[in-house]
Design a protein around this motif. Structure first.
Motif, mmCIF file in Angstrom:
data_model
loop_
_atom_site.group_PDB
_atom_site.id
_atom_site.type_symbol
_atom_site.label_atom_id
_atom_site.label_comp_id
_atom_site.label_asym_id
_atom_site.label_seq_id
_atom_site.Cartn_x
_atom_site.Cartn_y
_atom_site.Cartn_z
ATOM 1 N N LEU A 145 0.819 -1.211 0.000
ATOM 2 C CA LEU A 145 0.000 0.000 0.000
ATOM 3 C C LEU A 145 0.855 1.264 0.000
ATOM 4 O O LEU A 145 0.383 2.338 -0.384
ATOM 5 N N LEU A 146 2.109 1.149 0.432
ATOM 6 C CA LEU A 146 3.016 2.308 0.401
ATOM 7 C C LEU A 146 3.499 2.593 -1.017
ATOM 8 O O LEU A 146 4.043 3.678 -1.267
ATOM 9 N N GLY A 147 3.314 1.642 -1.924
ATOM 10 C CA GLY A 147 3.819 1.788 -3.280
ATOM 11 C C GLY A 147 5.330 1.601 -3.330
ATOM 12 O O GLY A 147 6.020 1.567 -2.300
ATOM 13 N N ALA A 148 5.843 1.491 -4.539
ATOM 14 C CA ALA A 148 7.288 1.294 -4.696
ATOM 15 C C ALA A 148 8.065 2.479 -4.144
ATOM 16 O O ALA A 148 9.133 2.302 -3.534
ATOM 17 N N ASP A 149 7.556 3.695 -4.327
ATOM 18 C CA ASP A 149 8.266 4.877 -3.826
ATOM 19 C C ASP A 149 8.329 4.878 -2.307
ATOM 20 O O ASP A 149 9.372 5.195 -1.713
ATOM 21 N N GLY A 150 7.211 4.531 -1.641
ATOM 22 C CA GLY A 150 7.201 4.487 -0.190
ATOM 23 C C GLY A 150 8.130 3.418 0.352
ATOM 24 O O GLY A 150 8.848 3.634 1.341
ATOM 25 N N LEU A 151 8.148 2.254 -0.288
ATOM 26 C CA LEU A 151 9.033 1.182 0.163
ATOM 27 C C LEU A 151 10.491 1.514 -0.122
ATOM 28 O O LEU A 151 11.382 1.156 0.661
ATOM 29 N N ALA A 152 10.743 2.236 -1.219
ATOM 30 C CA ALA A 152 12.114 2.696 -1.488
ATOM 31 C C ALA A 152 12.567 3.648 -0.387
ATOM 32 O O ALA A 152 13.728 3.617 0.041
ATOM 33 N N ARG A 153 11.628 4.483 0.090
ATOM 34 C CA ARG A 153 11.980 5.398 1.186
ATOM 35 C C ARG A 153 12.284 4.615 2.459
ATOM 36 O O ARG A 153 13.233 4.931 3.189
ATOM 37 N N VAL A 154 11.478 3.584 2.751
ATOM 38 C CA VAL A 154 11.735 2.744 3.930
ATOM 39 C C VAL A 154 13.132 2.150 3.863
ATOM 40 O O VAL A 154 13.917 2.235 4.825
ATOM 41 N N LEU A 155 13.465 1.558 2.738
ATOM 42 C CA LEU A 155 14.781 0.936 2.595
ATOM 43 C C LEU A 155 15.891 1.978 2.673
ATOM 44 O O LEU A 155 16.932 1.738 3.303
ATOM 45 N N GLY A 156 15.654 3.136 2.086
ATOM 46 C CA GLY A 156 16.655 4.200 2.165
ATOM 47 C C GLY A 156 16.922 4.628 3.596
ATOM 48 O O GLY A 156 18.072 4.886 3.977
ATOM 49 N N MET A 157 15.866 4.687 4.419
ATOM 50 C CA MET A 157 16.040 5.080 5.822
ATOM 51 C C MET A 157 16.829 4.026 6.592
ATOM 52 O O MET A 157 17.645 4.355 7.448
ATOM 53 N N VAL A 158 16.569 2.753 6.309
ATOM 54 C CA VAL A 158 17.346 1.695 6.970
ATOM 55 C C VAL A 158 18.814 1.816 6.588
ATOM 56 O O VAL A 158 19.713 1.716 7.437
ATOM 57 N N ARG A 159 19.082 2.051 5.309
ATOM 58 C CA ARG A 159 20.464 2.180 4.849
ATOM 59 C C ARG A 159 21.167 3.361 5.522
ATOM 60 O O ARG A 159 22.339 3.280 5.898
ATOM 61 N N GLU A 160 20.459 4.490 5.641
ATOM 62 C CA GLU A 160 21.079 5.719 6.146
ATOM 63 C C GLU A 160 21.269 5.708 7.660
ATOM 64 O O GLU A 160 22.035 6.514 8.194
ATOM 65 N N THR A 161 20.582 4.817 8.359
ATOM 66 C CA THR A 161 20.644 4.798 9.828
ATOM 67 C C THR A 161 21.419 3.565 10.318
ATOM 68 O O THR A 161 22.612 3.660 10.636
ATOM 69 N N ILE A 162 20.786 2.423 10.337
ATOM 70 C CA ILE A 162 21.431 1.201 10.813
ATOM 71 C C ILE A 162 22.487 0.722 9.820
ATOM 72 O O ILE A 162 23.557 0.254 10.198
ATOM 73 N N GLY A 163 22.190 0.859 8.531
ATOM 74 C CA GLY A 163 23.109 0.404 7.490
ATOM 75 C C GLY A 163 22.742 -0.980 6.983
ATOM 76 O O GLY A 163 22.145 -1.784 7.706
#
Length: 372
Positions: free
Chosen positions: A68-86
């Motif tokens: 339901l978040l769409g590909a853009d929303g899920l890309a943002r989720v993954l980007g946040m994981v990368r930028e924080t925890i790594g």
């Protein structure tokens, strides 16, 4: 170092299925937007990273309905994981998706964002069974979505089945298996229906509107599924999960091998060090705590040595690899001997379920733990 995982819970669904008791909310049940959720999730991941967590070897976005978040929303989720925890190079990155909220463009967007695996909720290829489960997609939509994901370039695609639904026949199960195998996906999960108290399905059964699931039929269904998948080249690696070589879900193996993970999102559970904790369930409360600068933890516990042992036996014996034979306490040796003689366990350096033992896995594990 052992593998480390990150789980992200997306608590939104368009509608609620009659059998579902997960921490999910439809638009009429929650006063919180996707944007507010994503902002709060970013804050939680920042606070988690400040604890000095290792970078993730696996990331799994579940729900709810992450699509339901769409590909853009899920890309943002993954980007946040990368930028924080790594996220480590070569990590497995999975999202669950509901077939009715996917498309070829959606899968292409996921792949571009860095997702490596998609898990689709199929449940059944039978229209009557889907109606009983109150699933929204048509019988052919899940397999069409699987083909779209494969065509987009995903190597690893999972289809989830549920068996034992009231009114389901063996022919329904066979049709579902035929449809799954025709897609060429490399992973299949098959779970027996559990009627949870408080769900619409439980109320319908109580009122006599649906027959209760027949426990005796579960074993027959499981054998049908296991035999069909084995004949098609899928190996079982956990009691309810089969994969072609190399298709095993690394994130779920992390759970079954009792490794560590951070769970982000409303109601998500974490296991860090010797501590298990879980977040508040309501999205509004989750977001408010994070706006105030607090981790949204609802409760926690320290895992004792005895509890860690119980979990190692309980989870490990469900795996095809089994557990070290020496892990079982002296008090349970007679019970193990009995199950070995009955052909339910095989014992060498490791203790493993036999094919027959898989049908009785929960009872065998209970017997061993009770005897210890």
């Amino acid at each position: 170092m052992d593998s480390f995982g990150v789980y992200v819970h997306v608590p939104f669904c368009a509608t609620r299925c009659g059998y579902c008791d997960f921490n999910t909310y439809t638009p009429t049940e929650v006063d919180s937007s996707h944007a507010e959720y994503l902002d709060a999730l970013g804050r939680e991941l920042e606070l988690a990273a400040a604890r000095g967590l290792p970078a993730a070897d696996t990331v799994f976005v579940g729900g709810g309905t992450p699509s339901l978040l769409g590909a853009d929303g899920l890309a943002r989720v993954l980007g946040m994981v990368r930028e924080t925890i790594g996220v480590n190079a070569g990590a497995e990155i999975t999202t669950e998706s509901n077939p009715e909220s996917t498309s070829p463009a959606y899968f292409a967007g996921l792949l571009e964002a860095g997702f490596t695996r998609v898990s689709l909720g199929m449940q059944s290829a039978s229209a009557p069974v889907l109606r009983v489960l109150e699933r929204q997609h048509t019988p052919g939509r899940a397999t069409a979505a699987a083909r779209e994901a494969l065509a987009a370039g995903f190597e690893h695609v999972n289809l989830d089945m549920i068996y034992g639904t009231p009114t389901e026949t063996d022919d329904d199960v066979r049709r579902t298996l035929d449809a799954v195998l025709a897609t060429g996906v490399d992973h299949v999960s098959a779970y027996s229906l559990i009627v949870e108290d408080g769900t619409r399905m439980a109320r319908k059964i109580r009122r006599g509107e649906l027959p209760a699931p027949e426990e005796d039929a579960y074993a027959d269904c499981y054998e049908l599924i296991a035999d069909t998948l084995a004949d098609a080249g899928y190996g079982w690696y956990e009691v309810s999960n089969w994969a072609k070589p190399g298709g095993e879900c690394r994130h779920n193996l992390l759970y079954w091998r009792n490794r560590q993970w951070w769970g982000a999102g409303p109601g998500a559970h974490s296991f860090i060090g010797r501590e298990r904790f879980f977040n508040v369930k309501r999205p509004e409360r989750y977001a408010q705590l994070l706006r105030d600068g607090h981790l949204p933890v609802d409760d926690s516990e320290t895992v004792t040595d005895a509890e860690a042992h119980t979990e190692a036996v309980m989870l490990g014996l469900r795996l095809a690899e089994g557990i070290p034979a020496g892990l079982v306490g002296e008090g349970a040796r007679d019970v193990v001997d009995t199950h070995v003689r009955a052909g339910l366990l095989e014992r060498g350096a490791r203790l493993r379920l036999t094919d027959t033992g898989r049908l009785l896995a929960d009872g065998i594990i209970t017997d061993i733990l009770a005897a210890e």
